[in-house]
Design an enzyme around this catalytic site. Structure first.
Site, PDB file in Angstrom:
ATOM      1  N   GLY A  28       0.859  -1.323  -0.148  1.00  0.00           N
ATOM      2  CA  GLY A  28       0.045  -0.084   0.092  1.00  0.00           C
ATOM      3  C   GLY A  28       0.807   1.129   0.028  1.00  0.00           C
ATOM      4  O   GLY A  28       2.117   1.254   0.067  1.00  0.00           O
ATOM      5  N   ASP A  39      10.013   4.257   7.763  1.00  0.00           N
ATOM      6  CA  ASP A  39       9.841   5.650   8.306  1.00  0.00           C
ATOM      7  C   ASP A  39       8.828   6.397   7.254  1.00  0.00           C
ATOM      8  O   ASP A  39       8.445   7.408   7.754  1.00  0.00           O
ATOM      9  CB  ASP A  39      11.182   6.160   8.319  1.00  0.00           C
ATOM     10  CG  ASP A  39      11.959   6.131   7.087  1.00  0.00           C
ATOM     11  OD1 ASP A  39      11.192   5.920   6.015  1.00  0.00           O
ATOM     12  OD2 ASP A  39      13.275   5.990   7.298  1.00  0.00           O
ATOM     13  N   ARG A  67       4.240  13.913  -7.330  1.00  0.00           N
ATOM     14  CA  ARG A  67       4.173  13.295  -8.219  1.00  0.00           C
ATOM     15  C   ARG A  67       2.943  13.509  -8.980  1.00  0.00           C
ATOM     16  O   ARG A  67       1.741  13.378  -8.337  1.00  0.00           O
ATOM     17  CB  ARG A  67       4.435  11.911  -8.041  1.00  0.00           C
ATOM     18  CG  ARG A  67       4.491  10.958  -9.349  1.00  0.00           C
ATOM     19  CD  ARG A  67       4.971   9.740  -8.987  1.00  0.00           C
ATOM     20  NE  ARG A  67       4.414   8.710  -8.005  1.00  0.00           N
ATOM     21  CZ  ARG A  67       4.480   7.568  -7.625  1.00  0.00           C
ATOM     22  NH1 ARG A  67       5.670   7.018  -8.148  1.00  0.00           N
ATOM     23  NH2 ARG A  67       3.646   7.185  -6.692  1.00  0.00           N
ATOM     24  N   ASP A  85       2.878  -4.187  -8.405  1.00  0.00           N
ATOM     25  CA  ASP A  85       2.341  -2.926  -7.687  1.00  0.00           C
ATOM     26  C   ASP A  85       2.893  -1.737  -8.220  1.00  0.00           C
ATOM     27  O   ASP A  85       2.681  -0.553  -7.910  1.00  0.00           O
ATOM     28  CB  ASP A  85       2.658  -3.029  -6.232  1.00  0.00           C
ATOM     29  CG  ASP A  85       4.237  -3.344  -5.937  1.00  0.00           C
ATOM     30  OD1 ASP A  85       4.433  -4.656  -6.215  1.00  0.00           O
ATOM     31  OD2 ASP A  85       4.990  -2.630  -5.177  1.00  0.00           O
ATOM     32  N   ASN A  86       3.959  -2.047  -9.062  1.00  0.00           N
ATOM     33  CA  ASN A  86       4.541  -0.887  -9.772  1.00  0.00           C
ATOM     34  C   ASN A  86       4.366  -0.671 -11.252  1.00  0.00           C
ATOM     35  O   ASN A  86       4.721   0.173 -12.042  1.00  0.00           O
ATOM     36  CB  ASN A  86       6.285  -0.951  -9.739  1.00  0.00           C
ATOM     37  CG  ASN A  86       6.734  -1.025  -8.314  1.00  0.00           C
ATOM     38  OD1 ASN A  86       6.332  -0.357  -7.660  1.00  0.00           O
ATOM     39  ND2 ASN A  86       8.014  -1.582  -8.216  1.00  0.00           N
TER      40      ASN A  86
END
Length: 474
Positions: free
Chosen positions: A84, A119, A170, A246-247
């Site tokens: 996610g 992080d 983006r 997922d890319n």
């Protein structure tokens, strides 16, 4: 300014609202004014510094409905549902004067429920690479996500070593990935899967709505767009590096820049991701992997399409890919789509491979010749002059008879690409607060066909042909 929140509002159960976490002493280093105008960003009303300030408040249009999307993905061929937006947030959608919506997505925004104990940050190195990479591909005519702006900071982020943290906004038509559909299919949340499909058709593929089977037509359009994008990657020697599902964007745009690279010397087996020990995502594997990923996506459509429909759709990938690839590659050489001309192209690539000649430089030198008068710089690029002369005589004869004889090939073969060593040089300077090399490289890769770069240092191949090894971490 009106910032829309269609995804967050209509698909609120498919993610989580998260307030961005700013870094220390953030500064606007890059802002894409051309892109801002295209997508309808009100630069006259909101300056880049004002935008940055608005990211520091939880109640501005850019933050009060910031949304982390949930998805899964096949990573190196293995299904992983625990994915996610772990460091990115959809700020909202911007509508331009032509009525087109564009996602604004903040990358490096801090932890989310999908960070998996990480992080949630990005580093300056990766944001510069993605910013320049997206603009470079766009200038080459390759569909890509693009960056609106880049923020530096004083925050140190720990990766292999401590690095300067950064953020970027983006843009893309949407941030819906193959992995979105896969996740809700494998989670057996069929109501949410159908909700996602209907949203996608209504908001991004409205041309599919009137088809006999809108869901099948949606998959078909994704397949065709993906095939054309991959063909353009192959034409320009671009290696994505980590083609996990997922890319992969449903829009057929280059997405999620990680350990990408443009080939220097021509190597069909080129691998740049140091974690890809088996070469799954090597240059020559990209078309096959794209089809593999589409097959994985097709499983998520199996409740809405028959087996015959899915087979028919996937069977259209290869001919679409080959037609696009052959058309572009032959046009770059001023040739036509005949078997003899294709054989000439194959021999050219074989010569580049066997002599480890630089891919982009060699095509540019070929473009600087007119197909009749041989340039010494092209011939001198090869060691086996006897083989080259034989090939050149054949090529020149074909070119003189070609309908593309008068085509200016310098407009089709770039002189500058974001080579890895150029990116690294720019990054090292930027980490010392000098962005001059970044802006120069950005200007050059945004105007890659301009002849003013032909004698510039940015046009030169690296001094060594040693293999490049890049990290996924950002």
């Amino acid at each position: 300014m009106i910032l829309h929140h269609q995804y967050a509002e209509q698909l609120s159960s498919l993610g989580s609202y998260v307030v961005p976490s700013p870094l220390d002493n953030m500064q606007v280093e890059l802002f894409n004014h051309e892109l801002a105008q295209q997508i309808g960003f009100p630069i006259d009303d909101i300056s880049p510094d004002q935008l940055l300030a608005m990211l520091h408040s939880p109640s501005t249009p850019f933050t009060f409905k910031a949304f982390a999307q949930k998805y899964g993905g096949h990573q190196f061929g293995h299904w992983n549902p625990e994915l996610g937006d772990g460091r990115g947030l959809l700020l909202g959608e911007l509508k331009n004067q032509q009525g087109y919506y564009t996602d604004l997505h903040l990358k490096g925004a801090g932890p989310t429920p999908y960070s998996r104990h990480a992080d949630g940050r990005a580093v300056l190195r990766s944001t510069i690479r993605e910013y320049i990479g997206g603009e470079a591909l766009h200038a080459l005519g390759i569909p890509s996500s693009r960056s609106l702006c880049l923020f530096s900071s004083n925050t140190q982020v720990l990766r292999e070593t401590a690095e300067p943290g950064a953020m970027m906004i983006r843009t893309a038509p949407s941030h819906i990935r193959f992995g979105h559909f896969e996740y809700y299919f494998y989670a057996q949340q069929h109501d949410k899967l159908e909700q996602l499909m209907d949203y996608t058709i209504a908001n991004h593929f409205s041309e599919c709505a009137n088809a006999d089977n809108p869901y099948a037509e949606l998959l078909r359009q994704i397949t065709l767009r993906t095939a054309r994008m991959i063909a353009l990657w192959q034409c320009h020697g671009f290696v994505h590096g980590v083609m996990n599902t997922d890319n992969m964007s449903i829009h057929g745009i280059t997405f999620d820049y990680g350990p990408y690279a443009f080939m220097d010397y021509y190597d069909s087996n080129a691998v740049f991701n140091h974690t890809d020990q088996g070469g799954r995502y090597a240059f020559d594997q990209q078309p096959g992997i794209a089809l593999w990923n589409l097959n994985a996506l097709a499983h998520a459509f199996s409740s809405h399409c028959s087996i015959d429909e899915l087979k028919d759709i996937l069977s259209q990938f290869e001919p679409t890919y080959l037609a696009q690839y052959n058309s572009i590659m032959l046009l770059r050489m001023g040739l036509e789509s005949t078997s003899e001309h294709k054989s000439c192209l194959t021999t050219w690539l074989d010569m580049l491979a066997s002599e480890q000649r630089d891919y982009t430089y060699s095509f540019r030198q070929l473009a600087l010749c007119d197909g009749i008068n041989l340039c010494d710089s092209l011939r001198d690029n090869f060691i086996d002059r006897r083989r080259f002369d034989k090939w050149w005589n054949h090529y020149s004869a074909l070119r003189q008879r070609s309908a593309n004889q008068s085509t200016d090939l310098t407009r089709l073969n770039p002189v500058v690409i974001p080579r890895t060593h150029l990116l690294q040089d720019a990054i090292e300077s930027a980490e010392l607060d000098d962005f001059s090399k970044t802006t120069t490289l950005l200007e050059a890769t945004s105007t890659p066909y301009d002849k003013k770069w032909d004698n510039h240092d940015l046009s030169k191949p690296p001094a060594t042909t040693s293999a490049v090894s890049l990290s996924c971490s950002s």
